[in-house]
Design a protein around this motif. Structure first.
Motif, PDB file in Angstrom:
ATOM      1  N   ARG A  59       0.202   0.812  -4.356  1.00 39.43           N
ATOM      2  CA  ARG A  59       0.048   1.832  -3.326  1.00 39.43           C
ATOM      3  C   ARG A  59      -0.933   2.870  -3.861  1.00 39.43           C
ATOM      4  O   ARG A  59      -0.736   3.411  -4.938  1.00 39.43           O
ATOM      5  CB  ARG A  59       1.410   2.461  -3.056  1.00 39.43           C
ATOM      6  CG  ARG A  59       1.466   3.200  -1.745  1.00 39.43           C
ATOM      7  CD  ARG A  59       2.875   3.699  -1.452  1.00 39.43           C
ATOM      8  NE  ARG A  59       2.768   4.865  -0.568  1.00 39.43           N
ATOM      9  CZ  ARG A  59       2.499   6.085  -1.024  1.00 39.43           C
ATOM     10  NH1 ARG A  59       2.359   6.314  -2.303  1.00 39.43           N
ATOM     11  NH2 ARG A  59       2.399   7.091  -0.162  1.00 39.43           N
ATOM     12  N   ASP A  60      -1.977   3.131  -3.107  1.00 37.74           N
ATOM     13  CA  ASP A  60      -3.025   4.033  -3.584  1.00 37.74           C
ATOM     14  C   ASP A  60      -2.814   5.427  -3.000  1.00 37.74           C
ATOM     15  O   ASP A  60      -2.466   5.590  -1.835  1.00 37.74           O
ATOM     16  CB  ASP A  60      -4.396   3.494  -3.174  1.00 37.74           C
ATOM     17  CG  ASP A  60      -5.538   4.204  -3.895  1.00 37.74           C
ATOM     18  OD1 ASP A  60      -5.374   4.516  -5.091  1.00 37.74           O
ATOM     19  OD2 ASP A  60      -6.592   4.450  -3.265  1.00 37.74           O
ATOM     20  N   GLN A  61      -3.057   6.404  -3.850  1.00 35.41           N
ATOM     21  CA  GLN A  61      -2.913   7.797  -3.433  1.00 35.41           C
ATOM     22  C   GLN A  61      -3.947   8.590  -4.220  1.00 35.41           C
ATOM     23  O   GLN A  61      -4.101   8.360  -5.424  1.00 35.41           O
ATOM     24  CB  GLN A  61      -1.504   8.267  -3.781  1.00 35.41           C
ATOM     25  CG  GLN A  61      -1.178   9.633  -3.258  1.00 35.41           C
ATOM     26  CD  GLN A  61       0.259  10.014  -3.581  1.00 35.41           C
ATOM     27  OE1 GLN A  61       0.851   9.480  -4.522  1.00 35.41           O
ATOM     28  NE2 GLN A  61       0.816  10.930  -2.826  1.00 35.41           N
ATOM     29  N   ALA A  74      -5.073   4.024   6.580  1.00 38.14           N
ATOM     30  CA  ALA A  74      -4.374   4.848   5.594  1.00 38.14           C
ATOM     31  C   ALA A  74      -4.203   6.257   6.168  1.00 38.14           C
ATOM     32  O   ALA A  74      -4.837   6.621   7.157  1.00 38.14           O
ATOM     33  CB  ALA A  74      -5.165   4.898   4.299  1.00 38.14           C
ATOM     34  N   ARG A  87      -9.364  -0.329  -7.368  1.00 41.72           N
ATOM     35  CA  ARG A  87      -8.032   0.137  -6.947  1.00 41.72           C
ATOM     36  C   ARG A  87      -7.295  -0.974  -6.204  1.00 41.72           C
ATOM     37  O   ARG A  87      -6.091  -1.137  -6.371  1.00 41.72           O
ATOM     38  CB  ARG A  87      -8.142   1.378  -6.045  1.00 41.72           C
ATOM     39  CG  ARG A  87      -8.761   2.590  -6.717  1.00 41.72           C
ATOM     40  CD  ARG A  87      -7.931   3.175  -7.828  1.00 41.72           C
ATOM     41  NE  ARG A  87      -6.759   3.917  -7.378  1.00 41.72           N
ATOM     42  CZ  ARG A  87      -5.872   4.477  -8.208  1.00 41.72           C
ATOM     43  NH1 ARG A  87      -6.031   4.365  -9.519  1.00 41.72           N
ATOM     44  NH2 ARG A  87      -4.828   5.132  -7.741  1.00 41.72           N
ATOM     45  N   MET A  88      -8.000  -1.723  -5.358  1.00 46.02           N
ATOM     46  CA  MET A  88      -7.365  -2.823  -4.630  1.00 46.02           C
ATOM     47  C   MET A  88      -6.788  -3.842  -5.608  1.00 46.02           C
ATOM     48  O   MET A  88      -5.737  -4.418  -5.372  1.00 46.02           O
ATOM     49  CB  MET A  88      -8.375  -3.523  -3.708  1.00 46.02           C
ATOM     50  CG  MET A  88      -8.828  -2.706  -2.518  1.00 46.02           C
ATOM     51  SD  MET A  88      -7.515  -2.278  -1.363  1.00 46.02           S
ATOM     52  CE  MET A  88      -7.385  -3.792  -0.421  1.00 46.02           C
ATOM     53  N   ASN A 143      -1.228   3.853   2.293  1.00 43.51           N
ATOM     54  CA  ASN A 143      -1.970   4.634   1.296  1.00 43.51           C
ATOM     55  C   ASN A 143      -2.200   6.047   1.837  1.00 43.51           C
ATOM     56  O   ASN A 143      -2.397   6.228   3.037  1.00 43.51           O
ATOM     57  CB  ASN A 143      -3.317   3.969   0.984  1.00 43.51           C
ATOM     58  CG  ASN A 143      -3.141   2.694   0.163  1.00 43.51           C
ATOM     59  OD1 ASN A 143      -2.080   2.471  -0.421  1.00 43.51           O
ATOM     60  ND2 ASN A 143      -4.172   1.869   0.125  1.00 43.51           N
ATOM     61  N   THR A 144      -2.170   7.033   0.934  1.00 41.94           N
ATOM     62  CA  THR A 144      -2.314   8.418   1.412  1.00 41.94           C
ATOM     63  C   THR A 144      -3.356   9.205   0.607  1.00 41.94           C
ATOM     64  O   THR A 144      -3.451   9.056  -0.611  1.00 41.94           O
ATOM     65  CB  THR A 144      -0.969   9.187   1.304  1.00 41.94           C
ATOM     66  OG1 THR A 144      -0.469   9.034  -0.029  1.00 41.94           O
ATOM     67  CG2 THR A 144       0.049   8.686   2.293  1.00 41.94           C
ATOM     68  N   TYR A 145      -4.089  10.045   1.316  1.00 45.94           N
ATOM     69  CA  TYR A 145      -5.181  10.796   0.699  1.00 45.94           C
ATOM     70  C   TYR A 145      -5.247  12.211   1.252  1.00 45.94           C
ATOM     71  O   TYR A 145      -4.996  12.432   2.427  1.00 45.94           O
ATOM     72  CB  TYR A 145      -6.515  10.090   0.964  1.00 45.94           C
ATOM     73  CG  TYR A 145      -6.482   8.653   0.518  1.00 45.94           C
ATOM     74  CD1 TYR A 145      -6.732   8.318  -0.808  1.00 45.94           C
ATOM     75  CD2 TYR A 145      -6.125   7.648   1.406  1.00 45.94           C
ATOM     76  CE1 TYR A 145      -6.645   6.997  -1.230  1.00 45.94           C
ATOM     77  CE2 TYR A 145      -6.035   6.327   0.996  1.00 45.94           C
ATOM     78  CZ  TYR A 145      -6.297   6.011  -0.335  1.00 45.94           C
ATOM     79  OH  TYR A 145      -6.200   4.712  -0.750  1.00 45.94           O
ATOM     80  N   VAL A 204      -5.748   0.075   4.158  1.00 45.78           N
ATOM     81  CA  VAL A 204      -4.406  -0.414   3.858  1.00 45.78           C
ATOM     82  C   VAL A 204      -3.377   0.618   4.321  1.00 45.78           C
ATOM     83  O   VAL A 204      -3.425   1.785   3.910  1.00 45.78           O
ATOM     84  CB  VAL A 204      -4.237  -0.662   2.336  1.00 45.78           C
ATOM     85  CG1 VAL A 204      -2.814  -1.126   2.029  1.00 45.78           C
ATOM     86  CG2 VAL A 204      -5.263  -1.680   1.846  1.00 45.78           C
ATOM     87  N   ARG A 205      -2.476   0.179   5.191  1.00 44.37           N
ATOM     88  CA  ARG A 205      -1.457   1.071   5.720  1.00 44.37           C
ATOM     89  C   ARG A 205      -0.532   1.542   4.594  1.00 44.37           C
ATOM     90  O   ARG A 205      -0.197   0.766   3.707  1.00 44.37           O
ATOM     91  CB  ARG A 205      -0.656   0.342   6.798  1.00 44.37           C
ATOM     92  CG  ARG A 205       0.042   1.233   7.795  1.00 44.37           C
ATOM     93  CD  ARG A 205       0.566   0.418   8.983  1.00 44.37           C
ATOM     94  NE  ARG A 205      -0.502  -0.226   9.752  1.00 44.37           N
ATOM     95  CZ  ARG A 205      -1.256   0.407  10.662  1.00 44.37           C
ATOM     96  NH1 ARG A 205      -1.058   1.681  10.918  1.00 44.37           N
ATOM     97  NH2 ARG A 205      -2.207  -0.236  11.299  1.00 44.37           N
ATOM     98  N   PRO A 216      -9.275   0.638  -0.004  1.00 45.08           N
ATOM     99  CA  PRO A 216      -7.883   1.082   0.177  1.00 45.08           C
ATOM    100  C   PRO A 216      -7.651   1.922   1.432  1.00 45.08           C
ATOM    101  O   PRO A 216      -6.513   2.066   1.874  1.00 45.08           O
ATOM    102  CB  PRO A 216      -7.601   1.910  -1.087  1.00 45.08           C
ATOM    103  CG  PRO A 216      -8.537   1.373  -2.113  1.00 45.08           C
ATOM    104  CD  PRO A 216      -9.785   0.995  -1.356  1.00 45.08           C
TER     105      PRO A 216
END
Ligand code: ZN
Ligand code: ZN
Lengths: 307, 285
Positions: free
Chosen positions: B61-63, B127, B55-56, B90-92, B87-88, B84
């Motif tokens: 932007r990872d979600q 994140a 993913r990196m 990114n949302t989960y 990393v600021r 990830p």
């Protein structure tokens, strides 16, 4: 004295084709002398060791350097625990006992990792040891397990980790699996999520504390046949992760020279380090160490070292 | 379109080494993506480390939506190693069960306590992470609808029966014309949950199921499922493809080959397709 590394990897196990040669299991080292067998740390490497040992009735001693997952995650899956007739004494730093009990042998079997087979059939005893801060000038605990004498020292790692010296009949191996260099930051349990600013100066008292810790580690390792040392990060990587609580091969070599050990074993390899990269590092540092009269190897799973 | 990829297929403990190279030695982690690239991560075992690296390298932007089937360490031990998370931006969202006192987030926090992990707390992941406990309500994610299912639910249980910690949750991910069931573990010692489980899996295109042991006697009671009951469940539910995962760490590549063969023999001439999942396997349907 015979030493076998069953797990040499730091932080998290990394199965896959890129780690087959040096191994992808987390720390576990077996040390045998005569009839005495001592296991140091219980990362995933203790799983293949357990398969080799079971189901013979026997007594084992396990030393735990600290409770970071990579050093205990294999314990519930250590096959001899399933057999009545097996006894295991787990030696832990005094502050770790209650958490360890809860983690690994919690009766409800659900929290954390707990033994998958419920209550282990083996007889499990816990022994604690104290490892006072080196600036108190009090040496770490020393005791004997069968034919092996154990010495301990505090290392520079978040949450504290303990280093061990195991000796018998004039032979000795020293295990410093998790430690940052002794000239920078952290000891104790503070988390340094962001690297401290590179101009941050340590207070005088902190510098003294680290110097005392370094000296105690050198004293305990003095003249050992084998020094197993944290080399998680390369010199190039270190500035990005000074807060990880891990060392470089350069620092490992500096300690090996200071303690006048015969051979340095690079250990706690970073998860992302491939066999090819490790072989290169090993070769590079072997010649550097050779110039100082120190033999060197990168720890490899399954390799047998006879002292 | 639904695409499934396997990153870790082991139960209990990671088993590196040459004997596990084909199927892989990482603990459970499977991803499901739809055509809009909405990412679901099913369990967060050590397989999550490699997923994080990918993913990196591939997304800005990872979600993602994490669905944890069981809060045991085996299913969550990759959380600290998913790059990830550091990393600021990114949302989960996480779904899984905790204890009554701690809740799901508190439960994961306890696993990352300072004595156990250099991470110390989930708060050190920069994140944005949100934690939820599944209920009977479906969730929407991208083009998919997700139904969590309490595998231990027997007949006569009131509809609001509490979701209990430590028990395995199954998830059904559906689009209007296709669906997948993720059921690596279940708890049904007396067989009283079977009928409901069959109904939950009914006509799924893909059933991802545990194959921890071959189902011979003396192997039950570990909370793991057998290859034999996997075939039975898939057949009774009219599933198109059964994908086996959550292998026993004692099983090397050869032993898993044999188990997959045994399952195919059990399925006989039925149209059920059987696949033993390996790290890197991609299924698109
Ligand atoms: Zn470690
Ligand atoms: Zn550590």
């Amino acid at each position: 004295m015979q030493i076998i590394c069953w797990g040499v990897r730091g932080s998290v196990p990394v199965p896959g084709p890129a780690t087959c040669r040096y191994g992808g299991n987390t720390p576990c080292v077996e040390v045998c002398a005569g009839d005495t067998r001592v296991i140091v740390d219980a990362g995933t490497g203790i799983f293949p060791l357990g398969r080799r040992l079971a189901p013979n009735p026997a007594h084992y001693d396990l030393l735990l350097s600290h409770l970071h997952w990579d050093h205990i995650q294999g314990l519930p899956f250590f096959a001899p625990l399933r057999h009545a007739g097996v006894s295991l004494t787990i030696h832990v730093p005094v502050g770790c006992l209650s958490l360890l009990r809860e983690l690994v042998f919690n009766a409800n079997c659900h929290r954390y990792l707990a033994a998958p087979f419920g209550r282990p059939a083996a007889d499990i005893q816990f022994e604690t040891f104290a490892c006072p801060a080196p600036e108190n000038r009090v040496p770490g605990a020393r005791w004997s397990i069968g034919e092996i004498e154990i010495g301990t020292v505090n290392l520079n790692h978040p949450g504290h980790s303990v280093g061990f010296r195991l000796s018998t009949a004039g032979r000795s191996v020293v295990y410093y699996s998790d430690t940052a260099p002794f000239d920078e930051i952290l000891f104790g349990s503070e988390y340094l999520g962001q690297a401290p600013h590179k101009d941050t100066k340590l207070a005088g008292a902190e510098r003294e504390r680290l110097a005392a810790m370094r000296q105690a580690a050198i004293d305990l390792a003095a003249g050992a046949d084998l020094l197993i040392f944290d080399s998680h990060l390369t010199r190039q990587e270190y500035p990005q992760f000074p807060h990880y609580g891990h060392s470089t091969p350069d620092h490992a070599l500096e300690m090996a020279i200071a303690a006048q050990v015969r051979e340095l074993v690079l250990f706690h390899h970073a998860p992302a380090r491939s066999d090819t990269e490790l072989a290169k590092l090993e070769e590079q540092y072997r010649s550097m160490a050779g110039a100082h009269g120190v033999a060197l190897r990168a720890a490899r799973e399954g390799e047998r070292i006879n002292l | 379109m639904i695409q499934v990829r396997f990153w870790g297929v082991r139960g209990d403990i990671a088993v590196p080494g040459p004997e596990t190279i084909h199927y892989g030695g990482n603990t459970l982690c499977t991803t499901v993506t739809d055509v809009q690239d909405a990412l679901c991560i099913l369990d967060a075992g050590t397989g999550l480390t490699a997923l994080g690296r990918e993913r990196m390298a591939t997304v800005g932007r990872d979600q993602a939506l994490f669905l944890v089937s069981h809060s045991h360490w085996t299913h969550t031990q990759g959380i600290g190693f998913y790059a990830p998370f550091f990393v600021r931006g990114n949302t989960y969202a996480f779904y899984g069960l905790g204890t009554d006192e701690l809740g799901f987030r508190g439960f994961l926090e306890a696993q990352l306590a300072p004595a156990l992990s250099p991470l110390h707390t989930l708060n050190h992941l920069v994140a944005e992470l949100a934690f939820h406990e599944p209920t009977g309500e479906p969730l929407a994610w991208g083009s998919m609808t997700i139904h969590p299912y309490p595998t231990w639910r027997g007949p006569g249980a009131p509809a609001d029966e509490t979701w209990q910690c430590g028990r395995p949750v199954a998830y059904r991910l559906s689009q209007p014309d296709r669906s997948l069931v993720y059921l690596p573990r279940m708890e049904d010692p007396a067989g009283q949950c079977w009928e409901r489980l069959v109904a939950f899996c009914r006509n799924a295109d893909v059933l991802i199921h545990g194959a921890y042991h071959d189902g011979a006697s003396g192997q039950d009671g570990t909370g793991h499922t057998s290859a034999r009951s996997a075939v039975r469940l898939a057949q009774q539910a009219g599933v198109r493809q059964l994908v086996l995962t959550c292998y026993n760490p004692l099983h090397d590549d050869e032993a898993i080959d044999q188990m997959v063969d045994m399952c195919r023999a059990l399925a006989g001439n039925s149209p059920l397709q059987i696949t033993g999942a390996w790290e890197g396997l991609v299924l698109t349907f």
